[in-house]
Scaffold this active site. Structure first.
Site, mmCIF file in Angstrom:
data_model
loop_
_atom_site.group_PDB
_atom_site.id
_atom_site.type_symbol
_atom_site.label_atom_id
_atom_site.label_comp_id
_atom_site.label_asym_id
_atom_site.label_seq_id
_atom_site.Cartn_x
_atom_site.Cartn_y
_atom_site.Cartn_z
ATOM 1 N N PRO A 104 16.590 25.781 56.332
ATOM 2 C CA PRO A 104 16.043 26.887 57.136
ATOM 3 C C PRO A 104 16.581 26.862 58.570
ATOM 4 O O PRO A 104 16.834 25.777 59.102
ATOM 5 C CB PRO A 104 14.527 26.653 57.112
ATOM 6 N N GLY A 108 14.803 23.189 63.686
ATOM 7 C CA GLY A 108 15.089 21.802 64.048
ATOM 8 C C GLY A 108 15.664 20.943 62.937
ATOM 9 O O GLY A 108 15.668 19.718 63.037
ATOM 10 N N LEU A 109 16.173 21.569 61.877
ATOM 11 C CA LEU A 109 16.711 20.768 60.765
ATOM 12 C C LEU A 109 18.245 20.724 60.759
ATOM 13 O O LEU A 109 18.869 20.382 59.756
ATOM 14 C CB LEU A 109 16.163 21.284 59.424
ATOM 15 N N GLY A 110 18.831 21.082 61.866
ATOM 16 C CA GLY A 110 20.284 20.890 62.038
ATOM 17 C C GLY A 110 21.158 21.858 61.264
ATOM 18 O O GLY A 110 22.289 21.521 60.903
ATOM 19 N N SER A 111 20.648 23.083 61.020
ATOM 20 C CA SER A 111 21.436 24.018 60.203
ATOM 21 C C SER A 111 22.751 24.410 60.886
ATOM 22 O O SER A 111 23.792 24.475 60.231
ATOM 23 C CB SER A 111 20.622 25.264 59.871
ATOM 24 N N SER A 112 22.733 24.630 62.196
ATOM 25 C CA SER A 112 23.974 25.078 62.840
ATOM 26 C C SER A 112 24.994 23.946 62.916
ATOM 27 O O SER A 112 26.195 24.170 62.760
ATOM 28 C CB SER A 112 23.701 25.682 64.216
ATOM 29 N N ALA A 114 25.284 21.515 60.698
ATOM 30 C CA ALA A 114 25.826 21.358 59.341
ATOM 31 C C ALA A 114 26.820 22.476 59.040
ATOM 32 O O ALA A 114 27.864 22.243 58.414
ATOM 33 C CB ALA A 114 24.681 21.362 58.327
ATOM 34 N N ASP A 155 23.738 16.255 66.112
ATOM 35 C CA ASP A 155 23.636 17.045 64.873
ATOM 36 C C ASP A 155 24.943 17.012 64.076
ATOM 37 O O ASP A 155 24.937 16.809 62.864
ATOM 38 C CB ASP A 155 23.250 18.501 65.174
#
Ligand code: PMV
Length: 324
Positions: A104, A108-112, A114, A155
């Site tokens: 999502p 704060g789960l590092g999507s950008s 990744a 990240d």
């Protein structure tokens, strides 16, 4: 040839915010990823399609939206990454890029991070470069600067290498070898937040109460160092307890919220050994450390309380690529 690259997301286990003031943070890669597929085109355009609700084509400096308001801004990091690679590798071509993410965004789960890493790895391999992990981290920094203005680089690093990383401003990054699994359940409040604004709110509290906040920051550093040795021992019960203490410090720093507190409470009632917000706070996600066999119950409790649960596991796999 079609190249696909996969890169994992992340969650901060300990030390967010206090890391800004020099204390260490522990970050783990999670088994959720962004997959980027890259393929050459006959023309020089950059066409991007995604499962994020944004698609379009860069034709030189012009952009044509196919799907989603604001897709140019959302897809600009991909263009930045492609141009960075063209410059570095001294090669250029039109590209079809396809993005499939199950991380999502903006919680704060590092999507950008990744996405940046997977894009560098996919285009790099398509252009015939054998990029080292170090180079992937470096090259993905350009688009992360566009997204986060002043990112620490953590990240992209965790997305590239996977596993567990300890980061501090003074000592940089060190990899931790953790054999045991870290059974976590993430709870998404569904509230997107702005990391910069939350970092600023802590700075203001620090200016108002300098001595108190300095002590709080030092305590957080001590806590993270304690957590490093507990993680090495693999003592999940103590690790949960330390997460609870860390949450107390984050509440004191002013970055928790009613929604985060609610998800933390229900996760603990559902059988978590400990739970805390993860990342910037103010919304975004919590992480709960599960007892063996309790993850489904915790996830259900989070769902009932209005959050989106995500059962996750540490992954030691960083970025990978393959061709088809
Ligand atoms: O929520 P995220 O993944 O953007 O994490 C922010 C972490 C902070 O410590 C609050 C800020 C930072 O730059 O380290």
């Amino acid at each position: 040839m079609i190249v696909t690259a996969s890169a994992p997301g992340k969650t901060i286990l300990f030390g967010e915010h206090f890391v800004v003031y020099g204390e260490p943070a522990i970050v783990i890669a999670i088994d959720r990823d962004v997959k980027v597929t890259a393929e050459r085109r006959d023309d020089s355009n950059l066409h991007i399609s995604s499962n994020l609700g944004f698609s379009g084509t860069f034709i030189g400096e012009r952009f044509e939206t196919e799907e989603g308001d604001g897709s140019e801004k959302t897809l600009e990091p991909i263009k930045i990454t492609a141009e960075t690679l063209f410059q570095t590798l001294k090669k250029k071509c039109g590209l079809n890029i396809t993005i499939k993410s199950n991380i999502p965004i903006a919680v704060g789960l590092g999507s950008s991070g990744a996405l940046a890493v997977a894009t560098v790895a996919a285009i790099g391999r398509l252009l015939g470069a054998n990029l080292t992990r170090e180079e992937i981290v470096k090259l993905s920094f350009e688009s992360e600067k566009y997204v986060h203005l002043n990112p620490s680089g953590i990240d992209q690093t965790i997305s590239t290498y996977g596993g567990v990383i300890v980061y501090s401003k003074s000592e940089g990054i060190s990899h931790m070898k953790i054999e045991s699994s870290i059974p976590i359940v993430i709870g998404n409040t569904r509230i997107q937040r702005n990391t910069g604004r939350l970092v600023d709110s802590v700075r203001i509290r620090k200016e108002t109460f300098p001595q108190l906040m300095t002590q709080l920051t030092q305590t957080a550093g001590q806590l993270t160092r304690e957590a490093i040795s507990v993680l090495k021992k693999g003592d999940l019960k103590q690790l949960g307890e330390l997460m609870d203490i860390n949450q107390g410090l984050l509440v004191s720093a002013g970055v928790s919220s009613e929604e985060l507190d609610r998800l933390i409470n229900v996760a603990k009632k559902g059988g978590a050994l400990g739970a805390k917000l993860t990342g910037a706070g103010g919304g975004g996600c919590i992480i709960a450390l599960s007892k063996i066999g309790k993850r489904k119950e915790i996830a259900e409790a989070i769902r009932t309380a209005g959050g989106i649960p995500l059962i996750a596991e540490k992954t030691d796999e960083g970025v990978t690529t393959w061709t088809s």
